[in-house]
Design an enzyme around this catalytic site. Structure first.
Site, mmCIF file in Angstrom:
data_model
loop_
_atom_site.group_PDB
_atom_site.id
_atom_site.type_symbol
_atom_site.label_atom_id
_atom_site.label_comp_id
_atom_site.label_asym_id
_atom_site.label_seq_id
_atom_site.Cartn_x
_atom_site.Cartn_y
_atom_site.Cartn_z
ATOM 1 N N SER A 1 -15.043 -19.717 -5.069
ATOM 2 C CA SER A 1 -16.113 -18.717 -5.163
ATOM 3 C C SER A 1 -15.610 -17.332 -4.779
ATOM 4 C CB SER A 1 -17.272 -19.095 -4.237
ATOM 5 O OG SER A 1 -18.216 -18.044 -4.191
ATOM 6 N N TYR B 1 -21.069 -22.047 3.843
ATOM 7 C CA TYR B 1 -20.660 -22.284 2.446
ATOM 8 C C TYR B 1 -19.370 -21.526 2.158
ATOM 9 C CZ TYR B 1 -20.582 -21.637 -2.641
ATOM 10 O OH TYR B 1 -20.190 -21.566 -3.961
HETATM 11 N N1 LIG Z 1 -23.698 -20.656 -9.398
HETATM 12 C C1 LIG Z 1 -22.998 -19.752 -8.762
HETATM 13 O O1 LIG Z 1 -23.402 -18.587 -8.642
HETATM 14 C C2 LIG Z 1 -21.651 -20.120 -8.178
HETATM 15 C C3 LIG Z 1 -20.858 -19.079 -7.716
HETATM 16 C C4 LIG Z 1 -19.600 -19.383 -7.170
HETATM 17 C C5 LIG Z 1 -19.185 -20.686 -7.100
HETATM 18 N N2 LIG Z 1 -19.992 -21.694 -7.539
HETATM 19 C C6 LIG Z 1 -19.495 -23.064 -7.442
HETATM 20 O O2 LIG Z 1 -19.512 -23.649 -8.720
HETATM 21 C C7 LIG Z 1 -19.702 -25.052 -8.618
HETATM 22 C C8 LIG Z 1 -20.872 -25.472 -9.490
HETATM 23 O O3 LIG Z 1 -22.007 -24.760 -9.062
HETATM 24 P P1 LIG Z 1 -23.342 -24.665 -9.938
HETATM 25 O O4 LIG Z 1 -23.976 -23.376 -9.635
HETATM 26 O O5 LIG Z 1 -23.075 -25.047 -11.329
HETATM 27 O O6 LIG Z 1 -24.210 -25.798 -9.221
HETATM 28 P P2 LIG Z 1 -25.426 -26.694 -9.756
HETATM 29 O O7 LIG Z 1 -26.009 -26.130 -11.003
HETATM 30 O O8 LIG Z 1 -26.307 -26.889 -8.577
HETATM 31 O O9 LIG Z 1 -24.705 -28.064 -10.119
HETATM 32 C C9 LIG Z 1 -24.035 -28.752 -9.130
HETATM 33 C C10 LIG Z 1 -23.316 -29.930 -9.717
HETATM 34 O O10 LIG Z 1 -22.633 -30.616 -8.652
HETATM 35 C C11 LIG Z 1 -23.096 -31.959 -8.580
HETATM 36 N N3 LIG Z 1 -23.254 -32.391 -7.181
HETATM 37 C C12 LIG Z 1 -23.911 -31.736 -6.193
HETATM 38 N N4 LIG Z 1 -23.913 -32.492 -5.068
HETATM 39 C C13 LIG Z 1 -23.269 -33.634 -5.371
HETATM 40 C C14 LIG Z 1 -22.975 -34.829 -4.648
HETATM 41 N N5 LIG Z 1 -23.365 -35.015 -3.381
HETATM 42 N N6 LIG Z 1 -22.300 -35.812 -5.280
HETATM 43 C C15 LIG Z 1 -21.924 -35.667 -6.570
HETATM 44 N N7 LIG Z 1 -22.179 -34.579 -7.306
HETATM 45 C C16 LIG Z 1 -22.856 -33.579 -6.716
HETATM 46 C C17 LIG Z 1 -24.449 -31.984 -9.272
HETATM 47 O O11 LIG Z 1 -24.692 -33.292 -9.783
HETATM 48 P P3 LIG Z 1 -26.183 -33.719 -10.296
HETATM 49 O O12 LIG Z 1 -26.432 -32.947 -11.552
HETATM 50 O O13 LIG Z 1 -26.104 -35.166 -10.532
HETATM 51 O O14 LIG Z 1 -27.129 -33.346 -9.210
HETATM 52 C C18 LIG Z 1 -24.265 -30.913 -10.356
HETATM 53 O O15 LIG Z 1 -23.684 -31.462 -11.506
HETATM 54 C C19 LIG Z 1 -19.911 -25.335 -7.132
HETATM 55 O O16 LIG Z 1 -18.708 -25.753 -6.555
HETATM 56 C C20 LIG Z 1 -20.331 -23.989 -6.595
HETATM 57 O O17 LIG Z 1 -20.041 -23.848 -5.219
HETATM 58 C C21 LIG Z 1 -21.228 -21.437 -8.076
#
Ligand SMILES: NC(=O)c1ccc[n+]([C@@H]2O[C@H](COP(=O)([O-])OP(=O)(O)OC[C@H]3O[C@@H](n4cnc5c(N)ncnc54)[C@H](OP(=O)(O)O)[C@@H]3O)[C@@H](O)[C@H]2O)c1
Length: 254
Positions: free
Chosen positions: A147, A160
């Protein structure tokens, strides 16, 4: 020929958000994609169907990554399904994307929340790599979804941010460790991306304005903005990049 033709990729957390974008892109690039999910089977199945509808290959794998048993389950299910589909349990690309971002302010963070964040965001990728190292082919790729908060201070979500700092250190050391096997290891650092984790505050006029102003490019990031970078890192074009952290914040807080 697509650039990942003949490759096999495992993308964690690929049913929704950034992981979904990455899975779709790698599928479009010709890779056979294992679409991992935690709870949400419906969305993961949709991703598999979408990849297949576009002429690609994919299958779903479930595992809760909050504990080590889930990591073992993912390794077992993934390798078994892979073997039955391809006759081999070897693969080429691991994308550590699954993560949670429900952090609180320093004074409000509970021990349970802190442990859960580190379990999913740090411990799971660490042991997943450990358990899959012998299955990952020489010349392979590991991409860690970190991130932009490792570059920009945002103390309201301090725990986080710490998990992603740990992931960056993992990334650097792993690159050194796996260099002799010609496996590259890189991290992508997204800024604010329009996914479920941000929906509550981002889908408001104030949230939109704040997120747009943060990037020097003047818009909110989309999952494809990150997926396209991962696709590049997974490809042969990125063969000389390893141990790096690639900023994918659209120039936030330059
Ligand atoms: N969105 C942002 O602004 C942003 C910015 C920087 C970094 N990131 C990083 O990018 C990555 C994806 O983020 P996102 O925004 O796409 O998140 P998201 O839409 O909330 O999706 C999270 C994904 O991770 C899976 N997951 C969460 N907890 C889990 C667990 N306990 N066991 C197995 N799978 C789990 C979820 O599975 P299910 O669908 O089955 O629940 C989902 O597929 C993360 O590492 C996050 O920290 C995001």
């Amino acid at each position: 020929m697509e650039r990942l033709e003949g490759k096999v990729a495992l993308v964690t957390g690929a049913g929704r958000g950034i992981g979904r974008g990455i899975a779709l892109r790698l599928g479009q690039d010709g890779a056979l994609v294992a679409v991992h999910y935690g709870n949400n089977k419906t969305t993961a199945d949709e991703v598999v169907e979408q990849i297949k509808a576009n002429g690609g290959q994919a299958f779903a794998v479930q595992a809760d990554l909050r504990n080590i048993a889930g990591v073992h389950q993912l390794v077992e299910t993934f390798t078994a399904k892979l073997e039955s589909q391809t006759g081999s349990s070897h693969f080429d690309i691991l994308v550590n994307n699954a993560g949670i971002g429900t952090a609180q302010k320093l004074e409000e963070t509970t021990e349970q929340e802190f442990d859960q964040l580190f379990a999913v965001n740090v411990k799971a990728p660490f042991f997943l790599v450990q358990q899959l190292l012998s299955n990952l082919r020489d010349g392979g790729r590991i991409v860690n979804v970190s991130s932009g908060v490792t570059r920009i201070a945002m103390p309201d979500i301090i725990s986080y941010n710490m998990t992603k700092g740990a992931l960056n250190i993992f990334n650097l050391n792993l690159a050194q460790l796996l260099g002799p096997r010609n496996i590259t290891v890189n991290a992508v650092l997204p800024g604010i991306i329009d996914t479920d984790v941000n929906a509550a505050w981002l889908h408001t006029p104030e949230g939109q304005a704040m997120a747009k102003n943060m990037s020097t490019l003047g818009r909110v990031g989309e999952t494809a903005d990150v997926a396209d970078i991962v696709s590049f890192l997974a490809s042969d074009d990125a063969r000389w990049i390893t141990g790096d952290t690639i900023d994918a914040t659209g120039g936030s807080h330059l």
